[in-house]
Design a protein around this motif. Structure first.
Motif, PDB file in Angstrom:
ATOM      1  N   SER A  48      50.793-106.983-101.131  1.00  0.00           N
ATOM      2  CA  SER A  48      50.780-107.791-102.529  1.00  0.00           C
ATOM      3  C   SER A  48      51.060-106.898-103.764  1.00  0.00           C
ATOM      4  N   GLY A  49      51.040-105.611-103.554  1.00  0.00           N
ATOM      5  CA  GLY A  49      51.293-104.710-104.685  1.00  0.00           C
ATOM      6  C   GLY A  49      50.244-103.890-105.311  1.00  0.00           C
ATOM      7  N   TYR A  50      49.031-104.349-104.775  1.00  0.00           N
ATOM      8  CA  TYR A  50      47.774-103.432-104.718  1.00  0.00           C
ATOM      9  C   TYR A  50      47.834-102.145-104.282  1.00  0.00           C
ATOM     10  N   LEU A  51      47.608-100.972-105.132  1.00  0.00           N
ATOM     11  CA  LEU A  51      47.903 -99.774-104.675  1.00  0.00           C
ATOM     12  C   LEU A  51      47.154 -99.030-103.498  1.00  0.00           C
ATOM     13  N   LEU A  52      45.746 -99.456-103.377  1.00  0.00           N
ATOM     14  CA  LEU A  52      44.935 -98.851-102.526  1.00  0.00           C
ATOM     15  C   LEU A  52      45.378 -99.170-101.048  1.00  0.00           C
ATOM     16  N   PRO A  53      45.807-100.288-100.710  1.00  0.00           N
ATOM     17  CA  PRO A  53      45.887-100.651 -99.313  1.00  0.00           C
ATOM     18  C   PRO A  53      47.320-100.398 -98.872  1.00  0.00           C
ATOM     19  N   TYR A  54      48.143 -99.796 -99.748  1.00  0.00           N
ATOM     20  CA  TYR A  54      49.417 -99.419 -99.507  1.00  0.00           C
ATOM     21  C   TYR A  54      49.716 -98.407 -98.352  1.00  0.00           C
ATOM     22  N   PRO A  55      49.217 -97.321 -98.532  1.00  0.00           N
ATOM     23  CA  PRO A  55      49.382 -96.236 -97.276  1.00  0.00           C
ATOM     24  C   PRO A  55      48.925 -96.968 -95.836  1.00  0.00           C
ATOM     25  N   VAL A  56      48.212 -97.590 -95.739  1.00  0.00           N
ATOM     26  CA  VAL A  56      47.613 -98.344 -94.603  1.00  0.00           C
ATOM     27  C   VAL A  56      48.757 -99.454 -94.070  1.00  0.00           C
ATOM     28  N   TRP A  57      48.998-100.235 -95.090  1.00  0.00           N
ATOM     29  CA  TRP A  57      50.002-101.083 -94.923  1.00  0.00           C
ATOM     30  C   TRP A  57      51.133-100.511 -94.431  1.00  0.00           C
ATOM     31  N   LEU A  58      51.562 -99.509 -94.836  1.00  0.00           N
ATOM     32  CA  LEU A  58      53.082 -98.826 -94.747  1.00  0.00           C
ATOM     33  C   LEU A  58      52.742 -98.427 -93.159  1.00  0.00           C
ATOM     34  N   THR A  99      54.831 -98.552 -87.806  1.00  0.00           N
ATOM     35  CA  THR A  99      54.291 -98.590 -86.193  1.00  0.00           C
ATOM     36  C   THR A  99      54.497 -99.936 -85.530  1.00  0.00           C
ATOM     37  N   ILE A 100      54.306-100.860 -86.028  1.00  0.00           N
ATOM     38  CA  ILE A 100      54.539-102.405 -85.630  1.00  0.00           C
ATOM     39  C   ILE A 100      55.877-103.019 -85.695  1.00  0.00           C
ATOM     40  N   ILE A 101      56.448-102.830 -86.792  1.00  0.00           N
ATOM     41  CA  ILE A 101      57.814-103.468 -87.108  1.00  0.00           C
ATOM     42  C   ILE A 101      58.938-102.462 -86.767  1.00  0.00           C
ATOM     43  N   GLU A 102      58.907-101.389 -87.361  1.00  0.00           N
ATOM     44  CA  GLU A 102      60.066-100.306 -87.420  1.00  0.00           C
ATOM     45  C   GLU A 102      59.977 -99.831 -85.742  1.00  0.00           C
ATOM     46  N   GLY A 103      58.790 -99.748 -85.213  1.00  0.00           N
ATOM     47  CA  GLY A 103      58.786 -99.253 -83.815  1.00  0.00           C
ATOM     48  C   GLY A 103      59.429-100.339 -82.777  1.00  0.00           C
ATOM     49  N   GLN A 104      59.269-101.586 -83.124  1.00  0.00           N
ATOM     50  CA  GLN A 104      59.597-102.673 -82.333  1.00  0.00           C
ATOM     51  C   GLN A 104      61.246-103.290 -82.612  1.00  0.00           C
ATOM     52  N   THR A 105      61.673-103.162 -83.725  1.00  0.00           N
ATOM     53  CA  THR A 105      63.053-103.558 -83.972  1.00  0.00           C
ATOM     54  C   THR A 105      64.076-102.608 -84.428  1.00  0.00           C
ATOM     55  N   GLU A 106      65.380-103.049 -83.938  1.00  0.00           N
ATOM     56  CA  GLU A 106      66.503-101.920 -84.403  1.00  0.00           C
ATOM     57  C   GLU A 106      67.212-102.383 -85.381  1.00  0.00           C
ATOM     58  N   LYS A 107      67.417-103.370 -85.427  1.00  0.00           N
ATOM     59  CA  LYS A 107      68.312-104.291 -86.520  1.00  0.00           C
ATOM     60  C   LYS A 107      67.672-103.894 -87.998  1.00  0.00           C
ATOM     61  N   MET A 108      68.350-103.552 -88.889  1.00  0.00           N
ATOM     62  CA  MET A 108      67.860-103.443 -90.494  1.00  0.00           C
ATOM     63  C   MET A 108      67.575-104.799 -90.848  1.00  0.00           C
ATOM     64  N   SER A 109      68.505-105.843 -90.397  1.00  0.00           N
ATOM     65  CA  SER A 109      68.267-107.298 -91.125  1.00  0.00           C
ATOM     66  C   SER A 109      66.910-107.768 -90.652  1.00  0.00           C
ATOM     67  N   TYR A 145      63.707-108.852 -92.917  1.00  0.00           N
ATOM     68  CA  TYR A 145      63.093-110.249 -92.735  1.00  0.00           C
ATOM     69  C   TYR A 145      61.683-110.167 -92.611  1.00  0.00           C
ATOM     70  N   TYR A 146      61.105-108.857 -91.795  1.00  0.00           N
ATOM     71  CA  TYR A 146      59.628-108.934 -91.936  1.00  0.00           C
ATOM     72  C   TYR A 146      58.975-108.320 -93.115  1.00  0.00           C
ATOM     73  N   LEU A 147      59.689-107.245 -93.887  1.00  0.00           N
ATOM     74  CA  LEU A 147      59.437-106.965 -94.933  1.00  0.00           C
ATOM     75  C   LEU A 147      59.149-108.042 -95.847  1.00  0.00           C
ATOM     76  N   GLY A 148      60.151-109.341 -96.102  1.00  0.00           N
ATOM     77  CA  GLY A 148      60.001-110.134 -96.932  1.00  0.00           C
ATOM     78  C   GLY A 148      58.639-111.051 -96.639  1.00  0.00           C
ATOM     79  N   LYS A 149      58.651-111.229 -95.196  1.00  0.00           N
ATOM     80  CA  LYS A 149      57.582-111.968 -94.618  1.00  0.00           C
ATOM     81  C   LYS A 149      56.071-111.409 -94.743  1.00  0.00           C
TER      82      LYS A 149
END
Length: 84
Positions: A2-12, A17-27, A31-35
């Motif tokens: 949401s933009g709250y600073l404290l959970p950012y490192p864990v969210w990142l 781990t989950i999204i970048e590790g499982q997807t190759e396409k930048m698009s 999409y998942y970043l937006g979602k």
């Protein structure tokens, strides 16, 4: 995220781990970043989400840590939380 600073490192880490590790396409990654973002964080990158390019993804990955992962801002957020 949401933009709250404290959970950012864990969210990142979760996103990496989950999204970048499982997807190759930048698009797909954009999409998942937006979602999985809302509020201030999504507003900060909303224009780039439509581009669906590798350059747009690289720009997003520079913007997010700059705005939400800045160590001084995170430390200040923790200080404020502790003082309350």
């Amino acid at each position: 995220f949401s933009g709250y600073l404290l959970p950012y490192p864990v969210w990142l880490r979760s996103f990496e781990t989950i999204i970048e590790g499982q997807t190759e396409k930048m698009s797909q990654r954009l999409y998942y970043l937006g979602k999985y973002m809302i509020g201030k964080s999504k507003e900060a990158i909303s224009g780039l989400l439509l581009m669906e390019t590798e350059d747009a993804y690289k720009q997003v990955r520079e913007i997010l840590p700059d705005r939400f992962g800045n160590p001084f801002l995170v430390a200040d957020a923790y200080r404020k939380k502790i003082s309350k």
